[in-house]
Design a protein around this motif. Structure first.
Motif, PDB file in Angstrom:
ATOM      1  N   LEU A   1     -14.593  28.744  73.216  1.00 31.42           N
ATOM      2  CA  LEU A   1     -14.311  28.853  71.786  1.00 31.42           C
ATOM      3  C   LEU A   1     -13.993  30.301  71.435  1.00 31.42           C
ATOM      4  CD1 LEU A   1     -16.771  26.583  69.837  1.00 31.42           C
ATOM      5  CD2 LEU A   1     -14.459  26.146  70.615  1.00 31.42           C
ATOM      6  N   ARG A   2     -13.020  30.434  70.549  1.00 29.89           N
ATOM      7  CA  ARG A   2     -12.647  31.739  70.041  1.00 29.89           C
ATOM      8  C   ARG A   2     -12.400  31.569  68.559  1.00 29.89           C
ATOM      9  NH1 ARG A   2      -7.952  35.908  71.619  1.00 29.89           N
ATOM     10  NH2 ARG A   2      -7.062  35.137  69.703  1.00 29.89           N
ATOM     11  N   LEU A   3     -12.750  32.554  67.769  1.00 30.19           N
ATOM     12  CA  LEU A   3     -12.479  32.429  66.335  1.00 30.19           C
ATOM     13  C   LEU A   3     -10.973  32.296  66.132  1.00 30.19           C
ATOM     14  CD1 LEU A   3     -14.926  35.052  64.870  1.00 30.19           C
ATOM     15  CD2 LEU A   3     -14.974  32.605  64.479  1.00 30.19           C
TER      16      LEU A   3
ATOM     17  N   SER B   1     -18.800  30.041  61.834  1.00 24.34           N
ATOM     18  CA  SER B   1     -17.779  31.024  62.195  1.00 24.34           C
ATOM     19  C   SER B   1     -17.846  32.248  61.281  1.00 24.34           C
ATOM     20  CB  SER B   1     -16.388  30.389  62.131  1.00 24.34           C
ATOM     21  OG  SER B   1     -16.201  29.736  60.911  1.00 24.34           O
TER      22      SER B   1
ATOM     23  N   TYR C   1     -22.398  36.053  69.064  1.00 23.79           N
ATOM     24  CA  TYR C   1     -21.648  35.644  67.880  1.00 23.79           C
ATOM     25  C   TYR C   1     -22.569  35.250  66.731  1.00 23.79           C
ATOM     26  CZ  TYR C   1     -16.715  35.669  69.191  1.00 23.79           C
ATOM     27  OH  TYR C   1     -15.433  36.043  69.476  1.00 23.79           O
TER      28      TYR C   1
ATOM     29  N   THR D   1     -17.137  24.027  63.727  1.00 21.98           N
ATOM     30  CA  THR D   1     -18.275  24.831  63.280  1.00 21.98           C
ATOM     31  C   THR D   1     -19.549  24.012  63.227  1.00 21.98           C
ATOM     32  OG1 THR D   1     -17.805  24.330  60.980  1.00 21.98           O
ATOM     33  CG2 THR D   1     -16.812  26.314  61.878  1.00 21.98           C
TER      34      THR D   1
ATOM     35  N   TRP E   1     -13.047  27.748  64.448  1.00 18.08           N
ATOM     36  CA  TRP E   1     -12.921  28.102  65.855  1.00 18.08           C
ATOM     37  C   TRP E   1     -11.732  27.395  66.468  1.00 18.08           C
ATOM     38  CZ3 TRP E   1     -16.530  31.474  67.869  1.00 18.08           C
ATOM     39  CH2 TRP E   1     -17.717  31.640  67.142  1.00 18.08           C
TER      40      TRP E   1
END
Lengths: 567, 241
Positions: free
Chosen positions: A74-76, A193, B216, A351, A66
Motif C-alpha cells: 500500500l502507498r498513499l 490515510s 505510517y 482505509t 491508499w
C-alpha cells in the motif's frame, strides 16, 4: 493477534429522512466558530449528487486514500513519503474553499437600520471571507433532494462509474429518478490515510477506542491530511491554520453518551458500539488485490468477543472487562458481522472505514405496491431487488467497490425481515422458510427487527465509559494531590518532604489509605495522627474521638481580625 | 558604533532567537503553524511558494558554505578564488532569482487576493518587510560587489567575522571594512532573526524530517495523566486563593 477496541457506527439509510438535524446539532457543538464556518463534521448528502466537497469521491482528482502498487504494497494515493514532503510548500491536491463553498452571513442590520422607504429592506448575503456582498452559488447540500441533478447528475462520480457498467440503469427523468440520503461523518478508519500522511505526527488513532483525532498543539498546518482523507472529512481551519475533524464526540463517548449526531437523530437510525479487531491483520486485509475482496477482508479483521480465546487475548492486551462485555452486546457488531446487513462506505479507498451503512430498501416496497403487487410478499420482494428503483449497481459502487452480491444479500435479509414480520403483525403463521432463504432463523429475524425497527435507546447505543476501567486511576485524581488547606501560609501547611514544603512527590491517596487502614488494625490509637507528616484522612477516619489535626489549630491572631468576627 | 553593530547586536539577536523560540514553544504551541492561505487561493501559491521555498533552501545552503568554510580550505582543495566566486555567484544569483520571483509573486498574491489580504496580520506585514528587505539587500550587495563595479571578497571580511562570533571574540574591525551594502544586509538579517520567533516564520523549525522515519499510523493513548493530576499546563494554573 493484537486485539484492539474500536468505537464504530452503523447508520440505517432506510430510516434517514434527510432532515439534517445531525448536521445542525453537530455544527452547533463543534464548528460554530470562525475559520470552520464552511466545515461540517457531519453532513447529509442526497445521492445521486456531487456531495460535499464537490465530487469528493473522485480520487483521480483528489488522490485520497491508499493505492496498491504492483508489488502488492500500500502507498498513499498522493505519493510516497519523499514525494509528498517535496510538495510540502504547496499541496497540489488541496480542495480550495470554492470546492466546499464560500461561507457567508447575511447583512441583518439593514433589516432594522434601513431608512424609511417604499422598499422592504432585505438582508443580502455577505462573504465571511472577504466581507463583501456575494452571490450564493454552492453550499454543503446544494443538490439536496436532487436539486439540479437532472442536469448535473452525471457529475456524481459514482453515477459515471455505474453507467460504465450498466448504461441504462441510471436515469434522471422525473418518473425514473431515484434518491436516498447519505449522512457522513469521519470514518475513524482502521488504516487511516490522514494519520499516515501527517508530516508532524499530530494526527493519531487512540489506542483505547480507535477514535482518530488531531493534536491541535502538534499540528503545523501542512494540510496533507486534507488531501489524504478520501472522504474529505478533515478540514483546514483557515483562521487558526490547524486541521480539524470529527471527534466522534469523544468527551461524550468517554462518559458513555452517544455522539451528538446520534443523540439528536430524529430517525433514530444510528447505532454505536464497540468492535474488537486484530490490529496485526489490518494491513494485509487492506492490501488484498481484488477490490471486491476488501469488504470480506475487513469482516475477517473483526474478532468475535464470544470466542474465549479472543476474550483472553483482549484482556492480555489491556482491554478492560466492561469493554469486552460491551463488545459482546454491541449492536454494531450484530449488524456488521452477525446479520451482515451493514456495509462499509467505499472500501476501495483501502482505509478500512468504521462507519457502516445499511443500504436503503424502502422504495422497492412502494414500487411493487403501486404496480398492483403485494409489496411485502417475500417472493415478489426477492424478485424485485434486482429491479430496485435505487439501482443495486449504484449502491454497490458506494458500499462494496462495485460488487452487487453483498448488497443484494443485505437487501434480501431486510426484505425477508419485512415479509416475516408482516405475517406476525397480521397474526398469521410466519413462514420459517423465508428467513431460511437468507441464512437466518426466525429468532434472529425477530432480533434484527427489534434492533432496526423498535431501536431502543440502550440497544442502539452500547458505549462503555472510559472511566470504569480507569476507576483506580480516577480515584486518585478525584482527590487533590495535596490537602486543600496545604497552601502557602494556610493552616495545613507543613513540611511534606525532606527539603521543606511541597518537596518530594505527594504520596498517592491509595498508598496513604493502605497505611492508615493497616495502622487502624494494629494500633491502639483511634487514628494515626502522630506519625511524621501525618494528616487526618477522612476516608478512613473511624469516627472515634476527635484526633488532633482534624481541625486546623486555633489561630489567636485571627480572632482580633474584624473580618473574621463579621462573618 | 562598530562594537554595537558587530559585537552586541549579533549576540542579542541570537539570544532573542533562541529564548524567543523556547518561550514560543512553551506558551504558544497552538499558534505554531504555517497559517497557510492555500484554502483561499491555490493557483498563484502553487507557483510562488515552491519557487520561494526551494530558492531559499539553496540560498541558505550557499550561506552555510560561504560563511562557515574558510577560504584556506577551498584553496587547499585547489579551488581558486576566481573559480570559487564565479561558481558561487552563478549559483547564488540563480537561487536569488527564484527566491525573489517567489516572494514577489507571494506578496503580490497576498495583496491582491481579497481573503488572503484580510487574513494578513500586522505581524505578517512587518515580517514580510524584514524578510523581503534582507533578501533584496543581500542580492543587491552581491550584484554590486561581485558582478558590478566594486570587487569585494567577503570571505576575507564577513566570513571570518561570522566565525569569530562563535568563539566569542568578535573581530568587529573586519566587518567595519566591509562595504555598506553588505553591512545593511547583515543588520537586516540580524533584526529578522530577532523577529523570527514571534512571527509565523517559526514553522521553519518544525520541518517534518521525522516523517521519513516513523511508521505510517500513529497510535496514542488517551491522555496518560488522569484529569487534575500533575502540573497544570501553562496558562491554566488555578487562581491564587
Amino acid at each position: 493477534m493484537r486485539v484492539m477496541a474500536q468505537i464504530a457506527m452503523v447508520m440505517n439509510l432506510d430510516k434517514c429522512i434527510g432532515c439534517h438535524t445531525c448536521s445542525v446539532t453537530c455544527k452547533q457543538t463543534w464548528t460554530n466558530r470562525g475559520g470552520v464556518e464552511y466545515a461540517w463534521f457531519n453532513n447529509v448528502e442526497t445521492r445521486p449528487g456531487q456531495g460535499y466537497p464537490r465530487r469528493w469521491q473522485d480520487q483521480d482528482t483528489w488522490q485520497g486514500g491508499w493505492r496498491r502498487n504492483r508489488r502488492g504494497r500500500l502507498r498513499l494515493a498522493s505519493g510516497g513519503r519523499w514525494h509528498r514532503l517535496s510538495r510540502i510548500f504547496a499541496n497540489p491536491r488541496l480542495p480550495t474553499i470554492t470546492d466546499y463553498y464560500e461561507p457567508w452571513t447575511y447583512d441583518y442590520r439593514t433589516l432594522t437600520d434601513a431608512p424609511l422607504g417604499d422598499d422592504i429592506p432585505v438582508a443580502r448575503p455577505r462573504s465571511l471571507l472577504t466581507g463583501k456582498p456575494m452571490e450564493i452559488t454552492w453550499s454543503s447540500n446544494w443538490d439536496d433532494d436532487l436539486g439540479g441533478t437532472g442536469e448535473l447528475g452525471h457529475l456524481d462520480p459514482m453515477v459515471a462509474r455505474t453507467r460504465e457498467k450498466v448504461a441504462d440503469r441510471i436515469r434522471f427523468e422525473f418518473e425514473q429518478t431515484f434518491m436516498f440520503y447519505l449522512p457522513r461523518i469521519c470514518e475513524h478508519c482502521l488504516n487511516p490515510s490522514c494519520v499516515s500522511a501527517c508530516p508532524s505526527g499530530a494526527m493519531y488513532k487512540r489506542v483505547e477506542d480507535g477514535i482518530v483525532l488531531v493534536d491541535q498543539d502538534g499540528c503545523r498546518g501542512w494540510r496533507m491530511c486534507v488531501t489524504a482523507c478520501p472522504y474529505k472529512k478533515v478540514y483546514f481551519n483557515h483562521k487558526t491554520g490547524k486541521a480539524e475533524k470529527c471527534t466522534m464526540c469523544y468527551p461524550r463517548i468517554e462518559v458513555g453518551l452517544p455522539t451528538v449526531c446520534s443523540e439528536t437523530c430524529v430517525g433514530r437510525l444510528r447505532y454505536l458500539g464497540v468492535l474488537l479487531y486484530d490490529a496485526d491483520a489490518v494491513l494485509a486485509a487492506a492490501s488484498v488485490e481484488n477490490e471486491h475482496d476488501l469488504y470480506p477482508a475487513q469482516l475477517g479483521v473483526f474478532l468475535d468477543p464470544e470466542d474465549p480465546a479472543v476474550r483472553r487475548a483482549a484482556e492480555a492486551a489491556g482491554i478492560t472487562h466492561d469493554w469486552i462485555e460491551a463488545a459482546r452486546r454491541s449492536p454494531v457488531r450484530t449488524l456488521i458481522a452477525e446479520y451482515r446487513v451493514a456495509l462499509p462506505l467505499h472500501p476501495e479507498f483501502r482505509t478500512m472505514p468504521m462507519v457502516w451503512y445499511i443500504p436503503p430498501l424502502s422504495p422497492v416496497v412502494d414500487a411493487l405496491t403501486s404496480t398492483g403487487h403485494d409489496g411485502e410478499d417475500a417472493g415478489n420482494l426477492f424478485g424485485a431487488i434486482d429491479t430496485l428503483r435505487v439501482p443495486l449497481e449504484y449502491l454497490a459502487e458506494l458500499f462494496t467497490a462495485g460488487d452487487p452480491a453483498p448488497v443484494r444479500a443485505a437487501l434480501e435479509r431486510l426484505a425477508a425481515m419485512r415479509s416475516y414480520m408482516r405475517a406476525i403483525n397480521l397474526d398469521e403463521e410466519p413462514d420459517e422458510a423465508i428467513p431460511a432463504r437468507v441464512g437466518l432463523t426466525g429468532t434472529q429475524v425477530r432480533d434484527l427487527y427489534r434492533l432496526l425497527a423498535i431501536a431502543k435507546y440502550d440497544e442502539r447505543y452500547v458505549i462503555p465509559t472510559a472511566a470504569i476501567g480507569d476507576a483506580a486511576r480516577l480515584e486518585e485524581s478525584a482527590l487533590p494531590d495535596g490537602c486543600s488547606l496545604d497552601f502557602a501560609g494556610g493552616p495545613g501547611m507543613g513540611g511534606s518532604g525532606p527539603f521543606g514544603e511541597a518537596s518530594g512527590r505527594p504520596v498517592p491517596v491509595s498508598v496513604e489509605n493502605f497505611h492508615a487502614l493497616r495502622d487502624r488494625g494494629t494500633a491502639d490509637r483511634p487514628a494515626d495522627t502522630a506519625g511524621p507528616g501525618a494528616r487526618v484522612n477522612l476516608l478512613n477516619w473511624d469516627g472515634n474521638g476527635r484526633p488532633a489535626g482534624l481541625f486546623p489549630p486555633h489561630d489567636e491572631a485571627r480572632r482580633d481580625d474584624p473580618g473574621e468576627t463579621d462573618r | 558604533m562598530n562594537t554595537m553593530l558587530w559585537a552586541v547586536l549579533p549576540y542579542l539577536s541570537l539570544v532573542v532567537l533562541i529564548g524567543g523560540t523556547v518561550w514560543r514553544h512553551r506558551y504558544d504551541r497552538f499558534g505554531w503553524t504555517t497559517r497557510s492561505s492555500q484554502l483561499y487561493e491555490s493557483r498563484l501559491l502553487r507557483v510562488g511558494s515552491p519557487l520561494f521555498h526551494y530558492g531559499l533552501l539553496f540560498v541558505v545552503a550557499g550561506h552555510v558554505v560561504g560563511l562557515l568554510v574558510p577560504q584556506s580550505w577551498t584553496n587547499a582543495v585547489g579551488v581558486g578564488e576566481h573559480a570559487y566566486h564565479v561558481a558561487a555567484t552563478a549559483l547564488g544569483l540563480a537561487a536569488a532569482a527564484a527566491t525573489i520571483a517567489g516572494i514577489v509573486l507571494l506578496i503580490r498574491r497576498r495583496r491582491t487576493t481579497g481573503p488572503v489580504f484580510l487574513a494578513t496580520t500586522r505581524n505578517d506585514k512587518l515580517m514580510y518587510l524584514f524578510l523581503a528587505g534582507t533578501i533584496l539587500a543581500g542580492t543587491a550587495a552581491t550584484l554590486w560587489n561581485t558582478v558590478g563595479p566594486h570587487e569585494h571578497n567577503y570571505r576575507e571580511t564577513i566570513s571570518p567575522w561570522f566565525r569569530s562570533l562563535s568563539y566569542l571574540r568578535p573581530r568587529t574591525e573586519l566587518m567595519a571594512r566591509a562595504p555598506i551594502t553588505y553591512q545593511v544586509h547583515v543588520v537586516l538579517a540580524m533584526l529578522l532573526f530577532a523577529l523570527f520567533p514571534f512571527t509565523r516564520l517559526v514553522h521553519a523549525f518544525s520541518a517534518p524530517v521525522g516523517y521519513l522515519f516513523r511508521p505510517y499510523v500513529v497510535y496514542r493513548s488517551r491522555d496518560a495523566r488522569p484529569p487534575g493530576a500533575g502540573e497544570p499546563r501553562p496558562g491554566w494554573e488555578p487562581v491564587d486563593r
